[in-house]
Write an enzyme that holds these catalytic residues in place. Structure first.
Site, PDB file in Angstrom:
ATOM      1  N   VAL A  13       0.856  -1.353   0.027  1.00  0.00           N
ATOM      2  CA  VAL A  13      -0.061  -0.045   0.139  1.00  0.00           C
ATOM      3  C   VAL A  13       0.711   1.146  -0.054  1.00  0.00           C
ATOM      4  O   VAL A  13       2.013   0.832   0.219  1.00  0.00           O
ATOM      5  CB  VAL A  13      -0.852  -0.014   1.317  1.00  0.00           C
ATOM      6  CG1 VAL A  13      -1.919  -1.115   1.173  1.00  0.00           C
ATOM      7  CG2 VAL A  13      -0.208  -0.077   2.344  1.00  0.00           C
ATOM      8  N   SER A  14       0.294   2.243  -0.473  1.00  0.00           N
ATOM      9  CA  SER A  14       1.270   3.350  -0.706  1.00  0.00           C
ATOM     10  C   SER A  14       1.757   4.153   0.564  1.00  0.00           C
ATOM     11  O   SER A  14       2.673   4.906   0.353  1.00  0.00           O
ATOM     12  CB  SER A  14       0.394   4.575  -1.409  1.00  0.00           C
ATOM     13  OG  SER A  14       0.067   3.697  -2.654  1.00  0.00           O
TER      14      SER A  14
END
Length: 209
Positions: free
Chosen positions: A11-12
């Site tokens: 995930v970012s």
């Protein structure tokens, strides 16, 4: 051969939730990165651990949510998939519910099609962005507020290479100028200029060292 599975999640940011990607069964080792997709897979903490475990024969089957979890662009995705192929690792993408490699270790034709499609979408997004930028400049010029670059203003080679970091990375990966131009959406002359400045900078560094 015994199947030794792992699930890779990215995930970012630390704030972004990863629950959507987490459905881990028993005997599946989890590798999770909370990091920007701009970071190459081999430089991500969990990515590095996974690659090391694969090299040590601890993992031979990797589950991902989607192919774009593997890289920042089509080239990075393809490169990472090639690495898995070379190391005889099967990859399963949950969003399309299929394994990406054939039994002989070659890439599944549908997987290749998906990667090519992602590349086409990326190119369209770049072209759309450039079009919006040109429209913005035209509007600014019409209002008399567009100044452009000051006459005589120059950019150092270092700043120029930093500005075109995507081109620099692809050049270092050994891609042709035409291929880089197509992937980045930048003019061939720009890509060539970056190549010349990069070679000049590297030559100077070697001389100084």
């Amino acid at each position: 051969m015994k199947i030794k599975k792992a699930k890779y999640i990215r995930v970012s940011s630390l704030e972004q939730k990863s629950e959507r990607q987490i459905e881990v069964e028993d005997n599946i080792k989890l590798y999770e990165d909370k990091i920007s997709g701009l970071i190459p897979f081999k430089e991500r903490p969990a990515g590095k651990r996974l690659m090391k475990d694969i090299e040590n024969k601890k993992i031979n089957y990797v589950i991902i949510h989607s192919v774009d979890r593997l890289g920042r662009n089509v080239v990075e995705m393809q490169k990472q998939l090639n690495w898995f192929i070379e190391n005889k690792v099967q990859v399963f993408a949950e969003n399309i519910r299929m394994e990406l490699l054939n039994e002989d270790g070659t890439m599944n034709s549908i997987a290749k099609m998906i990667i090519d499609l992602l590349g086409s979408v990326a190119t369209l997004e770049i072209e759309a962005l450039k079009e919006r930028q040109m429209q913005g400049i035209k509007i600014a010029k019409a209002k008399g507020i567009y100044k452009g670059r000051k006459q005589g203003a120059t950019m150092s080679d270092k700043d120029y290479l930093k500005r075109h970091k995507d081109v620099v990375n692809l050049l270092k990966d050994g891609l042709s100028l035409n291929k880089i131009s197509k992937l980045t959406g930048k003019a061939f002359v720009t890509v060539k200029a970056v190549k010349l400045k990069l070679e000049f900078t590297q030559t100077n560094n070697n001389i100084n060292n």
